[in-house]
Design a protein around this motif. Structure first.
Motif, PDB file in Angstrom:
ATOM      1  N   ARG A 162      30.547  36.353  33.747  1.00  0.00           N
ATOM      2  CA  ARG A 162      31.830  36.270  35.066  1.00  0.00           C
ATOM      3  C   ARG A 162      31.735  34.854  35.372  1.00  0.00           C
ATOM      4  NH1 ARG A 162      31.945  41.016  37.552  1.00  0.00           N
ATOM      5  NH2 ARG A 162      33.981  40.182  38.298  1.00  0.00           N
ATOM      6  N   ARG A 204      38.168  45.877  39.257  1.00  0.00           N
ATOM      7  CA  ARG A 204      38.049  44.567  38.459  1.00  0.00           C
ATOM      8  C   ARG A 204      36.738  43.888  39.033  1.00  0.00           C
ATOM      9  NH1 ARG A 204      41.008  45.086  34.231  1.00  0.00           N
ATOM     10  NH2 ARG A 204      43.192  45.352  34.618  1.00  0.00           N
ATOM     11  N   THR A 218      35.880  42.153  41.486  1.00  0.00           N
ATOM     12  CA  THR A 218      36.087  40.937  42.400  1.00  0.00           C
ATOM     13  C   THR A 218      35.194  41.257  43.647  1.00  0.00           C
ATOM     14  OG1 THR A 218      38.373  40.670  41.761  1.00  0.00           O
ATOM     15  CG2 THR A 218      37.595  39.719  43.514  1.00  0.00           C
ATOM     16  N   THR A 238      33.246  36.018  43.443  1.00  0.00           N
ATOM     17  CA  THR A 238      33.352  36.521  41.960  1.00  0.00           C
ATOM     18  C   THR A 238      34.648  37.096  41.461  1.00  0.00           C
ATOM     19  OG1 THR A 238      30.867  37.351  42.183  1.00  0.00           O
ATOM     20  CG2 THR A 238      32.171  37.948  40.263  1.00  0.00           C
ATOM     21  N   LEU A 239      35.007  36.188  40.533  1.00  0.00           N
ATOM     22  CA  LEU A 239      36.541  36.413  39.958  1.00  0.00           C
ATOM     23  C   LEU A 239      36.649  37.792  39.229  1.00  0.00           C
ATOM     24  CD1 LEU A 239      37.588  32.766  38.993  1.00  0.00           C
ATOM     25  CD2 LEU A 239      37.961  33.969  41.291  1.00  0.00           C
ATOM     26  N   PRO A 240      37.819  38.373  39.038  1.00  0.00           N
ATOM     27  CA  PRO A 240      37.792  39.611  38.249  1.00  0.00           C
ATOM     28  C   PRO A 240      37.515  39.305  36.970  1.00  0.00           C
ATOM     29  CG  PRO A 240      40.015  38.870  39.552  1.00  0.00           C
ATOM     30  CD  PRO A 240      39.270  37.692  39.542  1.00  0.00           C
TER      31      PRO A 240
END
Length: 108
Positions: A56, A34, A36, A102-104
């Motif tokens: 993102r 993903r 992340t 950095t989020l999924p």
């Protein structure tokens, strides 16, 4: 995926010089499909770096020092959420460290 907490010794990772003057980076973790990520950026005083990523959500946490983002001063322990956007930050302390999460990505 992880049965127990994962602890990182960020000091065990080497700083990598950037093409941007006065900027160094550390890629810490990228666990999975993903996209992340957890990274660090070090800025010398006056050095500028774009943070965030179009499409993102990126969380920026000032771990040490002080940076400016537009008209805002972000001091140690300050955080900024960048959603589908980028912003330029400039180091305003002798040395500043920022943790980037950095989020999924959940696109199909």
């Amino acid at each position: 995926r992880f049965a127990e907490a994962v602890y990182l010794n960020v000091d065990a990772f080497n700083w990598v010089p950037s093409t941007d003057p006065g900027v160094r980076t550390k890629g810490l973790v990228a666990p999975g499909e993903r996209q992340t990520r957890i990274d660090m950026v070090e800025l010398a005083a006056g050095a500028t770096r774009a943070l965030g990523e179009v499409g993102r959500t990126v969380l920026a946490f000032v771990l040490d020092g002080e940076v400016t983002a537009g008209d805002h001063v972000m001091r140690e322990w300050s955080a900024l959420s960048l959603e589908d956007d980028t912003t330029e930050v400039t180091g305003s302390a002798e040395r500043s460290e920022i943790v980037l999460i950095t989020l999924p990505c959940f696109e199909d």
